[in-house]
Design an enzyme around this catalytic site. Structure first.
Site: not given
Length: 453
Positions: A129, A375-377
């Site tokens: 992100h 995982f901020c993805a």
């Protein structure tokens, strides 16, 4: 190949000393165990060398650039020498600038703030992100996840060739995925970008701690990375590369240090002349200790030798992958396939397990720290899990109860400070949990799976 065979075939150097390597944690089943920190992709432990360097400097702490006293001058020299160390570590070209920031996220938001008017940004949905989201004031083209490195290059080439109007463009790409650990074809993507008149920024947050990274050799325009993933303490980052867009834009932050002169006008306003050096985007009192920590880490990794570090990490990767391959219920997530080169970041799901439950059991029953979530993805993990883009699921906060299916995965990550015993314990724990189940009861509290008391 079995885990023991992998270990027997590998010549292994000692891990680099890191803080916390002797910390013990309690187990819910009784007793204590040395903590196995296997969440390097989120934050790597600080190198002992870095901590010692910071401790040696701390008594001489002083403000930088504007102090006449001895400690201020010493701190200023240390700060600017750190900039030169980082530039050398990154293989910067003559005329490149090294700007110190708070993190990779901050670095990419800085770059987003200095984009020229009408700049179009191209970014794959596979990005963290920090690379996916900063481009709010630009025209953004999101590219679908490629399934081979060659497909990534071809996808980018088509998108750049089709852009309309043909104006300034920026490509943002990761060097190593924070989800799969797979290495991306950065040099080839840079060549494609430049062939179509675009520039490229490399998110090296996951690459720089594991492999040598060079602005000039990769032929990228900028590199961004974070200190806390490079074995330095929290709160420091770097954006390094071409100076023209940085010099041509208003400062990222307005304030002292960014301004060369400020004068009142007759009409009551103020005229400001901004610096055209890296100071233009470093307003305020800088994080001198954070900057020095990054420089110290750069020196430590360079002196240890990336060839040696990479060889040792490949041994650890092989140990983990061979162990997981022996468990049919485990599915390792991958874009480019099993043979793709990668760093020490591996994500997986376990059939019949909620990922948060599995990660909680690894921690509570084995003293192993991993990460679970998206995982901020989010787009990438959902693509890898085969879920719909609009299905719910939060980064690190799954709502599914233990035993229920979740849209999240488990990530194990390691690096230069990881002992063999940690990854061997992890592999053994995965096998035991899948075979025997958890020894403890767990419940969901505020979105997290925790041991029941």
């Amino acid at each position: 190949m079995s885990v023991s065979a992998v270990a027997a075939d590998s010549s292994v150097c000692a891990p680099l000393p890191v803080l916390g390597r002797d910390v013990t944690v309690p187990l819910v089943t009784g007793g204590e165990v040395t903590y196995a920190a296997l969440d390097y992709a989120a934050s790597a432990p600080a190198l002992q060398r870095v901590w010692d360097d910071v401790a040696a400097y701390a008594p001489y702490y002083g403000s930088v650039h504007r102090g006449a006293g001895y400690l201020s001058q010493l701190s200023t020299d240390l700060f600017e020498n750190s900039r030169r160390t980082v530039a050398e570590f990154l293989g910067c070209r003559e005329g490149d600038q090294v700007v110190f920031t708070r993190s990779t996220t901050d670095s990419l938001n800085l770059l987003a703030a200095v984009l020229p008017a009408d700049c179009q940004v191209f970014v794959f949905e596979t990005e963290h992100h920090a690379s996916l989201l900063p481009w709010r004031d630009a025209r953004v083209t999101y590219l679908n996840a490629p399934r081979t490195p060659q497909q990534a290059v071809e996808t980018l080439e088509r998108a750049l060739a089709d852009r309309d109007p043909y104006g300034p463009a920026l490509v943002c790409v990761t060097g190593a995925s924070n989800v799969t650990g797979e290495l991306w074809p950065v040099r080839e993507l840079a060549a494609a970008a430049h062939a179509h008149g675009a520039r490229i920024v490399l998110d090296a947050a996951q690459l720089a701690p594991h492999h040598p990274v060079s602005v000039s050799e990769l032929d990228v325009d900028w590199i961004a990375f974070s200190g806390h993933k490079l074995y330095a303490p929290f709160g420091s980052g770097v954006l390094a590369g071409r100076a023209d867009w940085l010099q041509g834009a208003e400062p990222y932050l307005a304030g002292g240090g960014a301004s060369r002169t400020v004068a009142r006008r007759a009409d009551g306003g103020v005229d400001v002349e901004w610096h055209d050096t890296a100071a233009r985007h470093e307003a305020g009192s800088p994080n001198v200790i954070g900057v020095y920590s990054i420089a110290s880490a750069c020196k430590a990794l360079t002196e240890a030798g990336f060839e040696t570090l990479v060889a040792r990490e490949e041994h650890l990767i092989a140990t983990v992958r061979a162990g997981l391959a022996e468990v049919p219920e485990v599915k390792v997530l991958s874009l480019f396939g099993d043979d793709a080169p990668r760093v020490g970041v591996i994500s997986f799901v376990v059939e019949g397990w909620n990922s948060s439950h599995f990660a909680a059991a690894l921690s509570a029953e084995y003293g192993i720290g991993v990460r679970d979530g998206l995982f901020c993805a989010h787009p990438l993990v959902r693509t890898l899990l085969g879920s719909e883009p609009d299905e719910p699921g939060e980064c690190g906060a799954p709502e599914a109860a233990p035993g229920e299916k979740s849209l999240n995965a488990i990530r194990v990550s390691f690096g230069a400070g990881t002992p063999d015993e940690h990854v061997e314990r992890f592999v053994g724990a995965v096998k035991e949990l899948v075979r025997d189940g958890a020894k403890w009861n767990y419940r969901t509290v505020e979105g997290r799976c925790v041991p029941a008391v």
